[in-house]
Design a protein around this motif. Structure first.
Motif, PDB file in Angstrom:
ATOM      1  N   LYS A  23      -2.755  20.790 -11.233  1.00  0.00           N
ATOM      2  CA  LYS A  23      -3.600  20.692 -12.426  1.00  0.00           C
ATOM      3  C   LYS A  23      -3.071  19.682 -13.444  1.00  0.00           C
ATOM      4  O   LYS A  23      -3.703  19.454 -14.470  1.00  0.00           O
ATOM      5  CB  LYS A  23      -3.750  22.065 -13.070  1.00  0.00           C
ATOM      6  N   TYR A  24      -1.894  19.086 -13.156  1.00  0.00           N
ATOM      7  CA  TYR A  24      -1.385  18.025 -14.024  1.00  0.00           C
ATOM      8  C   TYR A  24      -2.033  16.715 -13.578  1.00  0.00           C
ATOM      9  O   TYR A  24      -1.430  15.891 -12.891  1.00  0.00           O
ATOM     10  CB  TYR A  24       0.141  17.949 -13.939  1.00  0.00           C
ATOM     11  N   HIS A  25      -3.263  16.519 -14.004  1.00  0.00           N
ATOM     12  CA  HIS A  25      -4.161  15.560 -13.377  1.00  0.00           C
ATOM     13  C   HIS A  25      -3.643  14.126 -13.283  1.00  0.00           C
ATOM     14  O   HIS A  25      -3.609  13.553 -12.196  1.00  0.00           O
ATOM     15  CB  HIS A  25      -5.510  15.572 -14.097  1.00  0.00           C
ATOM     16  N   GLU A  26      -3.247  13.527 -14.384  1.00  0.00           N
ATOM     17  CA  GLU A  26      -2.910  12.106 -14.353  1.00  0.00           C
ATOM     18  C   GLU A  26      -1.657  11.826 -13.515  1.00  0.00           C
ATOM     19  O   GLU A  26      -1.625  10.888 -12.728  1.00  0.00           O
ATOM     20  CB  GLU A  26      -2.724  11.586 -15.781  1.00  0.00           C
ATOM     21  N   ILE A  27      -0.643  12.634 -13.682  1.00  0.00           N
ATOM     22  CA  ILE A  27       0.606  12.422 -12.944  1.00  0.00           C
ATOM     23  C   ILE A  27       0.393  12.673 -11.451  1.00  0.00           C
ATOM     24  O   ILE A  27       0.754  11.844 -10.611  1.00  0.00           O
ATOM     25  CB  ILE A  27       1.717  13.346 -13.483  1.00  0.00           C
ATOM     26  N   THR A  28      -0.190  13.808 -11.125  1.00  0.00           N
ATOM     27  CA  THR A  28      -0.339  14.168  -9.712  1.00  0.00           C
ATOM     28  C   THR A  28      -1.331  13.265  -8.988  1.00  0.00           C
ATOM     29  O   THR A  28      -1.200  13.039  -7.792  1.00  0.00           O
ATOM     30  CB  THR A  28      -0.776  15.637  -9.572  1.00  0.00           C
ATOM     31  N   LYS A  29      -2.298  12.745  -9.722  1.00  0.00           N
ATOM     32  CA  LYS A  29      -3.252  11.828  -9.104  1.00  0.00           C
ATOM     33  C   LYS A  29      -2.530  10.598  -8.562  1.00  0.00           C
ATOM     34  O   LYS A  29      -2.756  10.171  -7.423  1.00  0.00           O
ATOM     35  CB  LYS A  29      -4.320  11.414 -10.116  1.00  0.00           C
ATOM     36  N   ARG A  30      -1.643  10.046  -9.377  1.00  0.00           N
ATOM     37  CA  ARG A  30      -0.880   8.872  -8.952  1.00  0.00           C
ATOM     38  C   ARG A  30       0.058   9.211  -7.793  1.00  0.00           C
ATOM     39  O   ARG A  30       0.209   8.434  -6.851  1.00  0.00           O
ATOM     40  CB  ARG A  30      -0.075   8.323 -10.137  1.00  0.00           C
ATOM     41  N   ILE A  31       0.693  10.372  -7.874  1.00  0.00           N
ATOM     42  CA  ILE A  31       1.585  10.801  -6.792  1.00  0.00           C
ATOM     43  C   ILE A  31       0.794  10.946  -5.494  1.00  0.00           C
ATOM     44  O   ILE A  31       1.262  10.549  -4.421  1.00  0.00           O
ATOM     45  CB  ILE A  31       2.279  12.135  -7.146  1.00  0.00           C
ATOM     46  N   GLY A  32      -0.400  11.503  -5.595  1.00  0.00           N
ATOM     47  CA  GLY A  32      -1.239  11.662  -4.400  1.00  0.00           C
ATOM     48  C   GLY A  32      -1.604  10.332  -3.769  1.00  0.00           C
ATOM     49  O   GLY A  32      -1.569  10.176  -2.547  1.00  0.00           O
ATOM     50  N   MET A  33      -1.948   9.368  -4.595  1.00  0.00           N
ATOM     51  CA  MET A  33      -2.306   8.043  -4.081  1.00  0.00           C
ATOM     52  C   MET A  33      -1.124   7.382  -3.378  1.00  0.00           C
ATOM     53  O   MET A  33      -1.257   6.837  -2.279  1.00  0.00           O
ATOM     54  CB  MET A  33      -2.798   7.160  -5.232  1.00  0.00           C
ATOM     55  N   VAL A  34       0.042   7.432  -4.034  1.00  0.00           N
ATOM     56  CA  VAL A  34       1.253   6.852  -3.439  1.00  0.00           C
ATOM     57  C   VAL A  34       1.601   7.575  -2.141  1.00  0.00           C
ATOM     58  O   VAL A  34       2.022   6.947  -1.157  1.00  0.00           O
ATOM     59  CB  VAL A  34       2.430   6.910  -4.436  1.00  0.00           C
ATOM     60  N   SER A  35       1.430   8.888  -2.129  1.00  0.00           N
ATOM     61  CA  SER A  35       1.729   9.680  -0.924  1.00  0.00           C
ATOM     62  C   SER A  35       0.910   9.193   0.254  1.00  0.00           C
ATOM     63  O   SER A  35       1.450   8.960   1.345  1.00  0.00           O
ATOM     64  CB  SER A  35       1.432  11.163  -1.182  1.00  0.00           C
ATOM     65  N   TRP A  36      -0.388   9.026   0.038  1.00  0.00           N
ATOM     66  CA  TRP A  36      -1.242   8.600   1.145  1.00  0.00           C
ATOM     67  C   TRP A  36      -0.965   7.158   1.558  1.00  0.00           C
ATOM     68  O   TRP A  36      -0.975   6.842   2.751  1.00  0.00           O
ATOM     69  CB  TRP A  36      -2.704   8.809   0.770  1.00  0.00           C
ATOM     70  N   VAL A  37      -0.695   6.289   0.607  1.00  0.00           N
ATOM     71  CA  VAL A  37      -0.393   4.892   0.961  1.00  0.00           C
ATOM     72  C   VAL A  37       0.903   4.817   1.766  1.00  0.00           C
ATOM     73  O   VAL A  37       1.041   3.997   2.680  1.00  0.00           O
ATOM     74  CB  VAL A  37      -0.307   4.024  -0.318  1.00  0.00           C
ATOM     75  N   SER A  38       1.848   5.705   1.469  1.00  0.00           N
ATOM     76  CA  SER A  38       3.144   5.695   2.168  1.00  0.00           C
ATOM     77  C   SER A  38       3.008   6.027   3.653  1.00  0.00           C
ATOM     78  O   SER A  38       3.922   5.746   4.436  1.00  0.00           O
ATOM     79  CB  SER A  38       4.110   6.683   1.514  1.00  0.00           C
ATOM     80  N   LEU A  39       1.885   6.605   4.041  1.00  0.00           N
ATOM     81  CA  LEU A  39       1.680   6.942   5.458  1.00  0.00           C
ATOM     82  C   LEU A  39       1.667   5.699   6.343  1.00  0.00           C
ATOM     83  O   LEU A  39       1.877   5.793   7.555  1.00  0.00           O
ATOM     84  CB  LEU A  39       0.360   7.709   5.630  1.00  0.00           C
ATOM     85  N   SER A  40       1.430   4.543   5.740  1.00  0.00           N
ATOM     86  CA  SER A  40       1.422   3.293   6.510  1.00  0.00           C
ATOM     87  C   SER A  40       2.781   2.990   7.113  1.00  0.00           C
ATOM     88  O   SER A  40       2.909   2.179   8.034  1.00  0.00           O
ATOM     89  CB  SER A  40       0.970   2.133   5.625  1.00  0.00           C
ATOM     90  N   ALA A  41       3.835   3.647   6.591  1.00  0.00           N
ATOM     91  CA  ALA A  41       5.187   3.399   7.093  1.00  0.00           C
ATOM     92  C   ALA A  41       5.476   4.129   8.397  1.00  0.00           C
ATOM     93  O   ALA A  41       6.490   3.856   9.051  1.00  0.00           O
ATOM     94  CB  ALA A  41       6.217   3.819   6.043  1.00  0.00           C
ATOM     95  N   TYR A  42       4.580   5.049   8.801  1.00  0.00           N
ATOM     96  CA  TYR A  42       4.878   5.871   9.979  1.00  0.00           C
ATOM     97  C   TYR A  42       5.177   5.025  11.214  1.00  0.00           C
ATOM     98  O   TYR A  42       6.180   5.237  11.897  1.00  0.00           O
ATOM     99  CB  TYR A  42       3.726   6.830  10.294  1.00  0.00           C
TER     100      TYR A  42
END
Length: 233
Positions: A23-42
């Motif tokens: 529910k910490y919208h602005e912070i977690t939104k950015r973390i979520g985006m970075v998390s998904w982009v990081s999947l490219s490293a697999y």
């Protein structure tokens, strides 16, 4: 063995933290985006592990799980009638686990970016299951606990398909281009899954490659989606 305990603890902590902080919208939104982009490293990490293999590894035919097998030899687990030796198995299993964690964390944190619909909530739950399924496959390598490894991996083979369909439908009018991209990835994942089921009948089908398309199409969708959502901010 201790490292696998840490993987399990990190997965539980990661899921708990994601649920508590969603529910910490602005912070977690950015973390979520970075998390998904990081999947490219697999696949870069997988490449490193494959290069270190001391037994021939067939990228087209062998499952990804073989790279996480902790012992060397023939018959290391029930379905492995061939030789396996992956010295970097710990790196691979950590990659499996961390991939699962950033997958479900991103799904939870980015739910706020989609229209507030029941289908989106269901899609989020399915993507959390998808991530957990993948994380558990790293915590329990095939040669250490074949049953848990296998049964935990099964949901991750198909839950992503209805999840992406639900998201694609929900954003059809507000994000039409991303919706089309979503359905394209649904098509890739679905075709790969169908061909995997036909593999026992057609031995020439490249099972290892199909498995990578099955999961890779979802990670590619998440990577691109993370970038698109970031640019929209």
């Amino acid at each position: 063995m201790i490292s696998y305990v840490f993987m399990g603890l990190l997965t539980v902590i990661g899921l708990s933290a994601a649920l508590l902080l969603r529910k910490y919208h602005e912070i977690t939104k950015r973390i979520g985006m970075v998390s998904w982009v990081s999947l490219s490293a697999y696949f870069f990490m997988e490449y490193i592990v494959i290069r270190a293999a001391e037994a021939p590894y067939n990228l087209l035919r062998q499952p990804m799980s073989d790279l996480g097998v902790t012992s060397c030899g023939t018959g290391t687990y029930e379905l492995a009638t061939y030789e396996i030796c992956s010295p970097y198995h710990s790196l691979m299993n950590w990659t499996f686990t961390l991939t699962g964690i950033v997958t479900f964390a991103g799904a939870i944190f980015l739910q706020q970016c989609w229209p507030n619909k029941r289908g989106i909530r269901a899609a989020t739950v399915l993507l959390v299951i998808f991530g957990l399924s993948y994380a558990i496959s790293g915590i329990f390598p095939a040669d250490l606990n074949f049953l848990i490894h296998t049964f935990a991996s099964l949901p991750g083979m198909f839950v992503q398909i209805p999840a992406l369909i639900l998201i694609g439908v929900a954003i059809k009018t507000v994000m039409p281009t991303l919706s089309k991209w979503t359905f394209f990835c649904v098509f890739l994942s679905t075709v790969s899954l169908i061909l995997i089921f036909f593999q026992p009948l057609f031995n020439d089908l490249p099972g290892g490659l199909l498995q990578r398309f099955l999961y890779g199409s979802v990670w590619l969708w998440m990577t691109v989606t993370g970038i698109v959502l970031w640019k929209k901010e």
